[in-house]
Design a protein around this motif. Structure first.
Motif, PDB file in Angstrom:
ATOM      1  N   GLY A 107       0.793  -1.221   0.000  1.00  0.00           N
ATOM      2  CA  GLY A 107       0.000   0.000   0.000  1.00  0.00           C
ATOM      3  C   GLY A 107       0.824   1.269   0.000  1.00  0.00           C
ATOM      4  N   LYS A 108       2.139   1.157   0.148  1.00  0.00           N
ATOM      5  CA  LYS A 108       3.017   2.329   0.141  1.00  0.00           C
ATOM      6  C   LYS A 108       3.520   2.598  -1.280  1.00  0.00           C
ATOM      7  N   LYS A 109       3.720   3.868  -1.573  1.00  0.00           N
ATOM      8  CA  LYS A 109       4.299   4.262  -2.857  1.00  0.00           C
ATOM      9  C   LYS A 109       5.734   4.737  -2.625  1.00  0.00           C
ATOM     10  N   ALA A 110       6.636   4.262  -3.472  1.00  0.00           N
ATOM     11  CA  ALA A 110       8.046   4.604  -3.327  1.00  0.00           C
ATOM     12  C   ALA A 110       8.583   5.178  -4.631  1.00  0.00           C
ATOM     13  N   MET A 111       9.481   6.149  -4.491  1.00  0.00           N
ATOM     14  CA  MET A 111      10.183   6.707  -5.650  1.00  0.00           C
ATOM     15  C   MET A 111      11.675   6.538  -5.412  1.00  0.00           C
ATOM     16  N   SER A 149       4.627   0.043  -4.193  1.00  0.00           N
ATOM     17  CA  SER A 149       4.442   0.367  -5.606  1.00  0.00           C
ATOM     18  C   SER A 149       5.547   1.352  -5.974  1.00  0.00           C
ATOM     19  N   VAL A 150       6.469   0.924  -6.825  1.00  0.00           N
ATOM     20  CA  VAL A 150       7.719   1.664  -7.031  1.00  0.00           C
ATOM     21  C   VAL A 150       7.729   2.399  -8.370  1.00  0.00           C
ATOM     22  N   ASP A 201       5.265   7.927  -0.560  1.00  0.00           N
ATOM     23  CA  ASP A 201       5.445   7.771   0.884  1.00  0.00           C
ATOM     24  C   ASP A 201       6.927   7.630   1.226  1.00  0.00           C
ATOM     25  N   ILE A 202       7.677   7.041   0.312  1.00  0.00           N
ATOM     26  CA  ILE A 202       9.099   6.763   0.513  1.00  0.00           C
ATOM     27  C   ILE A 202       9.856   7.258  -0.712  1.00  0.00           C
ATOM     28  N   ASP A 258       4.694  13.012   6.953  1.00  0.00           N
ATOM     29  CA  ASP A 258       4.445  11.583   6.799  1.00  0.00           C
ATOM     30  C   ASP A 258       5.258  10.958   5.668  1.00  0.00           C
ATOM     31  N   GLN A 259       6.145  11.724   5.062  1.00  0.00           N
ATOM     32  CA  GLN A 259       6.990  11.201   3.991  1.00  0.00           C
ATOM     33  C   GLN A 259       8.386  10.867   4.521  1.00  0.00           C
ATOM     34  N   VAL A 260       8.957   9.786   4.003  1.00  0.00           N
ATOM     35  CA  VAL A 260      10.329   9.398   4.334  1.00  0.00           C
ATOM     36  C   VAL A 260      11.223   9.774   3.160  1.00  0.00           C
ATOM     37  N   LEU A 261      12.266  10.537   3.453  1.00  0.00           N
ATOM     38  CA  LEU A 261      13.203  10.988   2.422  1.00  0.00           C
ATOM     39  C   LEU A 261      14.608  10.546   2.796  1.00  0.00           C
TER      40      LEU A 261
END
Length: 398
Positions: free
Chosen positions: A187-191, A229-230, A268-269, A317-320
Motif C-alpha cells: 500500500g506504500k508508494k516509493a520513488m 508500488s515503485v 510515501d518513501i 508523513d513522507q520518508v526521504l
C-alpha cells in the motif's frame, strides 16, 4: 509477487496431477523459478519429461538416481525454496506430512523446508470427508501450513462434491494474495532514483560520472519485493529491474528534476541514490565541436539540487533518504547534507573503502539518522545493502 521467487512444487499420485503442468506454466509465467518433485505414484499420471520441459529444471523423483549416481539433496532443496506447494496433495501424502513420515523425497523435503508450505488437496468426496483426513488437515494447519481448499465439482469417481483440486490460476492467485498479506510496505508508494546523469556538451559529448545504477536498482527491487508500488527514475544505465515497477528513463539533471517533482508528492518513501551532476554546460553546441585549438574550456553552471528541493517540499508523513559518496571528511559532509536537506537519514559510502563505490557489486555503508544516530555495516553485496537500508525505512514507518 512471484517474480524471482523459488518454488518447490510437490505432485502426488492423483488424476488431478495433469493440472500440475498448467500450474508450472502459470508459475513460470508469473516469474517464479520452479523445481518439481514427483512421488512415485504421481509419475504414473504425468511424466517427469513434461514437467522438466515446462519448468526448465530437472524433475526430482527419488533420493538417488542409480544410473547417474546423482543424489537429490533434500536439505538443499528445502533451503532453496521461498515457498513450497503440494498440489495435488493426496490423502496418503497429507497423512505422511501430518505425522512426520519420511519415506520419499517429497516428504523429506517438506520436513527440511524452512519456507511457508501450501497444501492443495485432491481426492474423492468420501476420502476428503473422512475423519482421519480432516484430523490430518487440522494438524497441518497447526504446524503453520496453509490449506488451499478443494473445490466442489464432478469427481473422477462420478460423485459430485468437495475434493476437486483448485484450478492452477486459483492456486497462483491464492499464493500471491498470501504473500501480499505479509509484506510490510504493502500500500506504500516509493520513488527511487538511480544511475548517473549526462550533461550534453554537444550532440556527441557529455559530462557524466561512473555510476552504474546498481545500488538504485537494488533498492527499487527490494522496495517492490516488500510490497511497495515503485516508480524508478533512472539515468543512462544498462541495469534492468527484476521486479515489476514503473520505470522512467531520463538523461540530464534537469530531466531527473522534472520527473522527481512530478512524482514526489504522492510518494510515501523517496530514496535518492542517483549520482546527479552538480554542474552542466551553460551553452550546448548544436553541432559537434571540432578539435582546433590547443586549449578548450567549457563554462558551467550549477544544476538544481534535486534532493534539497524535495527536502523543502517534504511532508511529515513522507520518508526521504539521501546518499553521500565522499572521498574525504566523509562523516562531516554526510551530517551536513543530512541537516541541510531535511532528510530522515543519509547513507554514506566512501571511495576510500574497499568494495564500495561505482560499478562494484558490493558496497560498504554507514547510516546517519536525524538524531545523528550512527549505524555502520560491513561490506556486502548491493542486494544485501538494499535490504539493510529498507529495514531502516520500515523502522521509521513504524
Amino acid at each position: 509477487m512471484l517474480s524471482n521467487k523459488n518454488i518447490i512444487l510437490g505432485v502426488c499420485g492423483s488424476i488431478a496431477a495433469y493440472k500440475s503442468a498448467i500450474l508450472v506454466r502459470a508459475l513460470i509465467k508469473a516469474g517464479a523459478n520452479v523445481k518439481v518433485i514427483l512421488t512415485q505414484d504421481a509419475s504414473n499420471f504425468i511424466t517427469p519429461l513434461t514437467l522438466a520441459t515446462l519448468s526448465k529444471n530437472p524433475v526430482y523423483t527419488q533420493y538417488f538416481e542409480a544410473e547417474t549416481g546423482v543424489w537429490s539433496n533434500h536439505v538443499e532443496l528445502g533451503l532453496w525454496a521461498d515457498y513450497m506447494i503440494v498440489a495435488p496433495a493426496s490423502a496418503n501424502t497429507i497423512g505422511k506430512m501430518a505425522n512426520g513420515l519420511c519415506d520419499n523425497l517429497l516428504t523429506a523435503v517438506y520436513l527440511s523446508a524452512k519456507c511457508p508450505v501450501f497444501v492443495a488437496p485432491a481426492m474423492d468426496l468420501d476420502m476428503w470427508k473422512h475423519e482421519s483426513t480432516q484430523e490430518n488437515i487440522a494438524r497441518l494447519k497447526e504446524f503453520g501450513n496453509t490449506l488451499i481448499a478443494p473445490a466442489k465439482g464432478e469427481l473422477a469417481s462420478g460423485l459430485y462434491g468437495e475434493g476437486r483440486l483448485a484450478e492452477p490460476e486459483e492456486i497462483v492467485a491464492f499464493l500471491e494474495a498470501e504473500i501480499r498479506k505479509g509484506l510490510p510496505l504493502l500500500g506504500k508508494k516509493a520513488m527511487v532514483t538511480a544511475g548517473p546523469t549526462y550533461e550534453a556538451i554537444d550532440p556527441v559529448r557529455f559530462i557524466g560520472n561512473h555510476s552504474s545504477g546498481k545500488m538504485g536498482f537494488a533498492l527499487a527491487n527490494e522496495l517492490a519485493n516488500l510490497g511497495a508500488s515503485v516508480t524508478l527514475i533512472a539515468g543512462p544505465t544498462a541495469e534492468k529491474a527484476t521486479t515489476p515497477m514503473q520505470r522512467i528513463d531520463v538523461v540530464s539533471a534537469a530531466d531527473m528534476l522534472e520527473a522527481c517533482l512530478a512524482h514526489f508528492a504522492e510518494s510515501d518513501i523517496t530514496v535518492m541514490s542517483a549520482a546527479v551532476a552538480d554542474y552542466t554546460p551553460i551553452d550546448v553546441a548544436t553541432q559537434k565541436i571540432k578539435k582546433k585549438d590547443e586549449g578548450f574550456s567549457i563554462a558551467l553552471k550549477k544544476t538544481t539540487d534535486i534532493l534539497a528541493q524535495l527536502g523543502k517540499l517534504k511532508q511529515k508523513d513522507q520518508v526521504l533518504v539521501g546518499f553521500a559518496l565522499e572521498t574525504n571528511q566523509e562523516e562531516a559532509y554526510a551530517k551536513e547534507k543530512l541537516e541541510k536537506k531535511n532528510l530522515d537519514f543519509i547513507v554514506l559510502n566512501s571511495l576510500n573503502d574497499k568494495g564500495a563505490g561505482f560499478k562494484t557489486a558490493t558496497n560498504k555503508i554507514t547510516i546517519f539518522h536525524k538524531n545523528l544516530e550512527k549505524t555502520s555495516f560491513e561490506t556486502k553485496s548491493k542486494t544485501e545493502v538494499a535490504k539493510d537500508i529498507c529495514a531502516q525505512i520500515i523502522k521509521l514507518l513504524k
